[in-house]
Design a protein around this motif. Structure first.
Motif, mmCIF file in Angstrom:
data_model
loop_
_atom_site.group_PDB
_atom_site.id
_atom_site.type_symbol
_atom_site.label_atom_id
_atom_site.label_comp_id
_atom_site.label_asym_id
_atom_site.label_seq_id
_atom_site.Cartn_x
_atom_site.Cartn_y
_atom_site.Cartn_z
ATOM 1 N N ASP A 142 0.832 -1.216 0.000
ATOM 2 C CA ASP A 142 0.000 0.000 0.000
ATOM 3 C C ASP A 142 0.858 1.254 0.000
ATOM 4 O OD1 ASP A 142 -2.322 -1.409 -0.128
ATOM 5 O OD2 ASP A 142 -2.527 -1.561 2.064
ATOM 6 N N HIS A 145 2.279 1.709 -3.405
ATOM 7 C CA HIS A 145 1.196 2.164 -4.281
ATOM 8 C C HIS A 145 1.007 3.679 -4.122
ATOM 9 C CE1 HIS A 145 -2.952 0.949 -6.110
ATOM 10 N NE2 HIS A 145 -2.382 1.956 -6.757
ATOM 11 N N LYS A 178 -1.155 -3.050 -8.446
ATOM 12 C CA LYS A 178 -1.034 -4.230 -7.578
ATOM 13 C C LYS A 178 -0.517 -5.467 -8.324
ATOM 14 C CE LYS A 178 -3.755 -6.199 -4.571
ATOM 15 N NZ LYS A 178 -5.123 -6.698 -4.514
#
Ligand code: ADP
Ligand code: ADP
Ligand code: MG
Length: 674
Positions: A142, A145, A178
């Protein structure tokens, strides 16, 4: 200077190092795997020692075994080549502990540059410009990202420990992030044993320009100018040249000095390359440093008249650099093409097999070092000979073809000519593709960037052209002459109608059909026998007189009508390989006497494109899938290959699971159209 060194590598680079050692009067010890018992590098060294099975992890990557061989054979130093242990700091340290000289930089410099992220942190401190990105230690998906979103797409994910163009993923938008991260990490762990990644801005139309640096143990550090390696496929170099086209002297000096600063920042010794990524406006950023001799080092040797392996040996033996910065100058232009066993038409998929025929352009031996050396026009650095195999265990590079010219235009012309003289039978190669590449407008005019191949896809992958009549006539002449010889080996006239075995000779009006075909089309040709020649026609064309004027081994000279043609024709079972006019035609002869009705359809099976390991199974038995959907991912030759659904359909059965080894051509799953 050393009297004996061990070369901890294989293929062309092991042969390359051995050549310089021999010229310097240094004895060489080769190490080899079971797959390489008859390899060229074993033959060219003074001694050779078997170190283990084919897989690199059991042989060429076994530092302890290699060190033991060096001790046992009395070698004083180890040259690691490139790849394998060349950038392995633990190995360099182990050499030192065993009292052996590692021909390369100190372990500390390798460590500092070994991780792309750590190197970037260091370069940031040394004020070397960097591409905007995240190269810290945080690896949470995360978090990464979020960083990618912040950097702005497209973003490039890179395995921190990566190399050889592997472990990289371009992420076009946030939604792709992802999947790309997972795939990048998977490749990173399997190829490099470390799944740490960095993210950076993916530059548009950049050039890859790198600087060759060299440092000695006495504190001297210089640069041997630049190489332009922008022409790439899958982030891997295809063509390299020196100097970089359009490089102004001031920028050359600025990049050279930045590279020397980078090397000095890590206490560098020996040969190294600082890679930069440059925008079209000339602004450049540090990308990584390769702490070893580079694959493309020959182009630098050709324009500077130096032998970089000799320099490596001298520096490792404690001598000062043979030249100072002001003594170096650029002479002419050099281009290298990497000849790979691969299939450009099939996404550059590596090809394996035996080099059943290998014909190379005339190469003038390139004597490096020495005074007043004139570079050879054509140099071939190769680790294989005719009869050798390209196996799935190692890099599928067959050879490096290097040309020198007084200027870029001359170098280009020599490259095109040399490529048209290169002949390979037995496996797919990129030669025809390279020829289109160097003859294409973009490369010829030096309109360079790393997307050159993709940007020029349509001209580089033209639709298949029909095989010219001259090539068909060459195949026919070779076939007929071969039959005549088989029937009467002593016959002076290969076209002698009385010496062939077939029954048509009595009937002049009867034309024998020779049906050829290549991947794209069928070619029916017709021959009628005459006293000393034939009447030949291709398809519906009017018959012309075909005669064989000379033959020397596989080289044929023929006359078809009024035009003389020559070429090499090699018969491999029922396939005639015709090399003529710089093209390679593979003509299968459909012999009516042989295998009647042998063909059998593959049915609905999807097969492995090469031997390898299944790394992911993405579909389940009974699942409905759309055309193009990924079903199985295989890993072979250090790359991932995705096996996708050829059309909409249903997965009937899955025949392998993750971790399984599969053979070339093995059915992976049963599949049925919707
Ligand atoms: P260059 O910049 O000199 O082209 P590359 O990074 O492409 O260098 O890699 C040089 C050679 O080393 C290539 O033949 C590549 O296949 C091989 N190589 C790179 N990384 C690895 C690795 N981790 N293991 C084995 N071989 C590698
Ligand atoms: P490797 O260790 O595999 O050689 P590099 O970091 O040197 O990896 O990058 C290899 C290639 O990937 C470069 O030559 C270039 O074509 C491309 N590349 C790397 N970084 C970027 C970037 N930020 N933007 C665009 N292309 C990049
Ligand atoms: Mg690189």
């Amino acid at each position: 200077m050393f009297t004996k060194i061990l070369i901890a590598n294989r293929g062309e680079i092991a042969c390359r190092v051995a050549a310089t050692a021999r010229r310097m009067g240094i004895k060489t010890v080769a190490v080899y795997s079971e797959a390489d018992a008859n390899a060229r590098h074993v033959a060219v060294c003074d001694e050779a020692v078997l170190i283990g099975p084919a897989a690199a992890k059991d042989s060429y990557l076994c530092g302890d075994k290699i060190i033991a061989v060096a001790k046992a054979t009395g070698a004083q130093a180890i040259h690691p080549g490139y790849g394998f242990l060349s950038e392995n700091a633990e190995f360099a340290e182990a050499c030192a502990e065993a009292g052996l000289v590692f021909i390369g930089p100190p372990a500390s410099a390798m460590r500092a540059m070994g991780s792309k992220s750590a190197a970037k942190q260091l370069m940031e401190k040394a004020n070397v410009p960097l591409v905007p990105g995240y190269h810290g230690d945080q690896q949470d998906a995360d978090f990464l990202h979020g960083e990618a979103d912040r950097i702005g797409y497209p973003v490039l994910l890179k395995a921190s420990a990566g190399g050889g163009g592997k472990g990289m993923r371009v992420v076009e938008n946030s939604a792709q992030f992802k999947d790309a991260l997972a795939s990048c990490k998977r490749e990173a762990i399997s190829s490099f044993g470390d799944d740490k990644v960095l993210a950076e801005k993916y530059l548009q139309r950049p050039r890859h320009i790198e600087i060759q640096v060299f440092a000695d143990t006495l504190g001297n550090c210089i640069y041997l100018f630049e190489r332009d390696c922008s022409v790439q496929r899958r982030h891997q170099k295809v063509l390299e040249e020196a100097p970089a086209p359009g490089m102004p002297a001031e920028r050359r000096a600025a990049m050279g000095e930045a590279a020397v600063a980078a090397a000095r920042a890590v206490g560098y010794v020996g040969a190294g390359t600082v890679e930069f990524i440059a925008n079209q406006d000339g602004s450049f950023y540090f990308m990584e440093m390769n702490t070893r001799l580079q694959v493309e080092h020959p182009v630098t040797e050709m324009i500077t008249g130096t032998d970089l392996v000799e320099w490596q040996l001298r520096v490792a033996a404690g001598e000062p650099l043979p030249k100072q910065q002001h003594e170096l100058a650029i002479n002419g232009h050099a281009i290298e093409a990497r000849i790979y066993a691969e299939n450009p038409e099939k996404g550059f998929l590596p090809s394996i097999g035996t080099l059943r025929h290998l014909g190379t352009p005339d190469a003038v031996a390139f004597e490096l070092g020495g005074a007043g050396v004139t570079p050879a026009a054509v140099r071939i650095d190769s680790g294989v000979r005719e009869g050798d195999a390209i196996s799935p265990f190692y890099d599928p590079m067959i050879a490096k073809l290097i040309v020198w010219g007084a200027d870029r235009k001359q170098a280009l012309a020599r490259m095109a000519q040399a490529l048209s003289q290169y002949q390979i039978v037995g496996l797919a190669s990129n030669i025809a593709f390279l020829k289109r590449l160097v003859e294409g407008q973009a490369f010829a005019t030096a309109d360079l960037d790393t997307g050159l191949i993709e940007r020029n896809h349509d001209t580089l992958f033209p639709p298949a052209q029909p095989v010219p009549a001259g090539a068909l006539a060459l195949a026919a002449a070779a076939l007929l002459a071969g039959e005549a010889r088989a029937a009467a080996p002593a016959s002076a006239n290969p076209a002698d109608p009385w010496s062939h075995t077939t029954g048509w000779r009595l009937n002049q009006s009867y034309a024998r059909k020779l049906a050829f075909s290549d991947e794209h089309a069928a070619y029916d040709t017709y021959v009628s026998y005459r006293a000393n020649d034939w009447l030949f026609s291709a398809g519906a064309a009017a018959p012309q007189i075909l005669s064989l004027t000379a033959r020397d081994g596989g080289d044929y000279r023929i006359k078809l009508g009024d035009s003389a043609t020559h070429g090499t024709v090699l018969r491999d079972d029922d396939v005639f390989h015709v090399f003529a006019n710089g093209a390679h035609h593979q003509l299968a002869w459909n012999d009516p006497m042989a295998h009647a009705g042998e063909t059998e359809s593959e049915g609905g099976r999807l097969t492995a494109p090469m031997p390898g390991k299944v790394v992911a199974v993405l579909a389940a038995k009974g699942q409905e899938v759309k055309k193009g959907e990924a079903l199985v991912i295989m890993e072979a030759m250090k790359m991932e290959h995705t096996i996708a659904a050829p059309y909409d359909g249903v997965v009937d059965d899955i025949l392998y699971s993750v971790g399984d080894q599969v053979a070339d051509g093995a059915p992976l799953l049963a599949f049925k159209a919707a």
